[in-house]
Design an enzyme around this catalytic site. Structure first.
Site, PDB file in Angstrom:
ATOM      1  N   GLN A 110       0.728  -1.210   0.013  1.00 36.39           N
ATOM      2  CA  GLN A 110       0.099   0.186  -0.044  1.00 36.39           C
ATOM      3  C   GLN A 110       0.984   1.024   0.083  1.00 36.39           C
ATOM      4  O   GLN A 110       1.673   1.531   0.891  1.00 36.39           O
ATOM      5  CB  GLN A 110      -0.937  -0.104   1.285  1.00 36.39           C
ATOM      6  CG  GLN A 110      -1.913   1.262   1.036  1.00 36.39           C
ATOM      7  CD  GLN A 110      -2.647   1.251   2.600  1.00 36.39           C
ATOM      8  OE1 GLN A 110      -2.457   1.740   3.638  1.00 36.39           O
ATOM      9  NE2 GLN A 110      -3.757   0.951   2.482  1.00 36.39           N
ATOM     10  N   TYR A 180      -6.417  10.710   3.400  1.00 36.46           N
ATOM     11  CA  TYR A 180      -4.875  10.962   3.171  1.00 36.46           C
ATOM     12  C   TYR A 180      -4.911  12.113   2.041  1.00 36.46           C
ATOM     13  O   TYR A 180      -5.956  12.431   1.608  1.00 36.46           O
ATOM     14  CB  TYR A 180      -4.357   9.775   2.960  1.00 36.46           C
ATOM     15  CG  TYR A 180      -4.077   8.840   4.097  1.00 36.46           C
ATOM     16  CD1 TYR A 180      -4.846   8.723   5.177  1.00 36.46           C
ATOM     17  CD2 TYR A 180      -3.074   7.991   3.978  1.00 36.46           C
ATOM     18  CE1 TYR A 180      -4.655   7.982   6.122  1.00 36.46           C
ATOM     19  CE2 TYR A 180      -2.551   7.202   5.361  1.00 36.46           C
ATOM     20  CZ  TYR A 180      -3.357   7.323   6.101  1.00 36.46           C
ATOM     21  OH  TYR A 180      -3.194   6.438   7.428  1.00 36.46           O
ATOM     22  N   ALA A 355      -9.640  -7.597   7.463  1.00 34.89           N
ATOM     23  CA  ALA A 355      -8.659  -7.066   8.462  1.00 34.89           C
ATOM     24  C   ALA A 355      -8.832  -7.529   9.913  1.00 34.89           C
ATOM     25  O   ALA A 355      -8.199  -8.434  10.237  1.00 34.89           O
ATOM     26  CB  ALA A 355      -8.704  -5.679   8.384  1.00 34.89           C
ATOM     27  N   ARG A 356      -9.912  -7.045  10.648  1.00 33.35           N
ATOM     28  CA  ARG A 356     -10.042  -7.247  11.787  1.00 33.35           C
ATOM     29  C   ARG A 356     -10.051  -8.855  12.084  1.00 33.35           C
ATOM     30  O   ARG A 356      -9.670  -9.380  13.292  1.00 33.35           O
ATOM     31  CB  ARG A 356     -11.080  -6.466  12.480  1.00 33.35           C
ATOM     32  CG  ARG A 356     -10.583  -4.934  12.808  1.00 33.35           C
ATOM     33  CD  ARG A 356     -11.940  -4.320  13.133  1.00 33.35           C
ATOM     34  NE  ARG A 356     -12.831  -4.147  12.083  1.00 33.35           N
ATOM     35  CZ  ARG A 356     -13.855  -3.681  12.134  1.00 33.35           C
ATOM     36  NH1 ARG A 356     -14.494  -3.196  13.441  1.00 33.35           N
ATOM     37  NH2 ARG A 356     -14.966  -3.711  11.114  1.00 33.35           N
TER      38      ARG A 356
END
Length: 426
Positions: A110, A180, A355-356
């Site tokens: 990433q 971002y 993810a989690r």
């Protein structure tokens, strides 16, 4: 202009545990470990802890794991220890990609620039944003990026992508979300410019499109190019799905993408909007220095809002983008069991990102493949979130830091850094 980079050899309704293709990349299955900042790099270097973190997901069955977050420039770091694309980082990055490949999975990097989310104090340079803005969470003020800043950062994305090829990565995932830098330019709430980068959606999307063009030009068809695009800032007046759809269409028409992953929320404005579930306010306060810690206790409930968790919580918005583009797409958000995976495939998504649930169980993909009725043990407490800077982990499994005893020592690096290489990061 019509994209020529649409799906290749993708069945109408794929089975999640069959191989899938993203541009030139063939994955052994359609599951991806989503980017979660690991907090395991040190002074810009890859450590053995970071390698071991990603190898665990490769051994656990994912088709691809994503290394997050690798800044394209030093002033784009959101943490002082983050990997920045540099010659000094390359041996460690190569050791990481080799190890993941040996474990049977592909690996993506990433890349991006933190912009207003960047950590200005440790970067020793102002955080850059579309327009000057006070950051309540970081307790600093971001500076409006100049055109020269933007041109430098666009070029840095291209250099980073080329280095990712040399380091052995199979893909790059370009960060266009969470406010971002590129995402901040998309947001009408954050972008108040009156030049060619502000005002109309076309102008606000210019930076994102320039970044993606630089990345594609740098890598050609050597590796896959994925964009992680925000759909909704989660605040009134922010970027929303009605603008995300044309941006996705423009990126597809530009021919710069092999796949699109959709996300939501803003690290600046509404951090919990992406995650859903419990708000670990006490845990967040515990990792903050004073006076930020006191501020979190005082007003944290206003910044870290609570949103009930539900499976596939981004699907409702993501399917609207899915209907508007032909690119292969990755469904993120609440992917915890085989039923959600099958729903994603039936809805026209070619891949799912987790993810989690994988932080709790790195071998969850293998377990789901063996037993279609298996369920994730993740309880969505979100106490993993504040561990980002001490080694991200599920605290219900391991309450200690996951940084090893050799973290920060030469022998703990994945590849020994050249003499003096770490001095810049002190």
């Amino acid at each position: 202009m019509t994209s020529t980079r649409g799906p290749v050899d993708q069945p109408a309704v794929p089975e999640v545990f069959t191989p899938g293709r993203i541009g030139p990349l063939r994955l052994r299955n359609r599951t991806i470990k989503a980017a979660t900042y690991e907090g395991l790099s040190h002074r810009g270097q890859v450590t053995q802890d970071l390698v071991d973190f990603h190898v665990a997901y490769a051994r656990g069955g994912v088709g691809m794991t994503t290394v997050a977050y690798c800044a394209v420039e030093k002033d784009g770091r959101t943490d002082r220890h983050q990997v920045v694309w540099s010659d000094e980082a390359m041996p460690g990055l190569r050791a990481l990609t080799d190890a993941v490949h040996d474990a049977g999975a592909a690996v993506s990097a990433q890349i991006g620039h933190g912009g207003p989310v960047a950590e200005s104090r440790s970067n020793r340079s102002p955080a850059l944003a579309p327009s000057r803005r006070a950051n309540v969470i970081a307790m600093n003020t971001s500076q409006a990026a100049t055109v020269a800043d933007l041109e430098r950062i666009v070029a840095a994305h291209g250099r980073a992508a080329a280095m990712a090829v040399d380091a052995g990565f199979d893909a790059v995932e370009v960060h266009l979300g969470h406010n971002y830098l590129a995402s901040a330019f998309l947001s009408p709430k954050l972008n108040r410019r009156t030049d060619d980068y502000g005002g109309s959606l076309g102008n606000r999307a210019r930076l994102a499109r320039d970044v993606m063009r630089a990345v594609r030009d740098a890598v050609g068809d050597r590796i896959a190019v994925i964009a992680k695009l925000g759909m909704d800032d989660g605040v009134p007046g922010g970027f929303w799905i009605d603008e995300a759809i044309p941006v996705a269409q423009w990126l597809e028409a530009d021919g710069t993408l092999d796949a699109l992953e959709l996300t939501a929320g803003s690290s600046l404005l509404n951090p919990m909007y992406l995650f859903k579930g419990d708000v670990p306010l006490a845990e967040f306060a515990g990792i903050m220095p004073q006076p930020i810690r006191a501020g979190v206790h005082l007003v944290g409930h206003r910044l870290l809002k609570s949103y009930p968790y539900r499976d596939a919580f981004l699907l409702e918005d993501a399917r609207q983008v899915r209907a508007a583009v032909d690119l292969p797409m990755v469904l993120l958000g609440g992917v915890t069991d085989r039923a959600v995976m099958d729903t994603a495939m039936a809805e026209g998504f070619q891949f799912v990102a987790m993810a989690r649930a994988l932080l709790r169980e790195p071998d969850l993909v293998d377990r789901l493949q063996r037993d279609a009725g298996a369920r994730s043990l993740c309880v969505h407490c979100n106490k993993c979130m504040p561990t980002n800077y001490t080694g991200v982990r599920c605290v219900l499994v391991d309450r200690r830091t996951s940084r090893g005893a050799l973290w920060g020592k030469t022998e703990g690096y994945a590849a020994p850094p050249p003499p003096g290489a770490s001095a810049e990061w002190d």
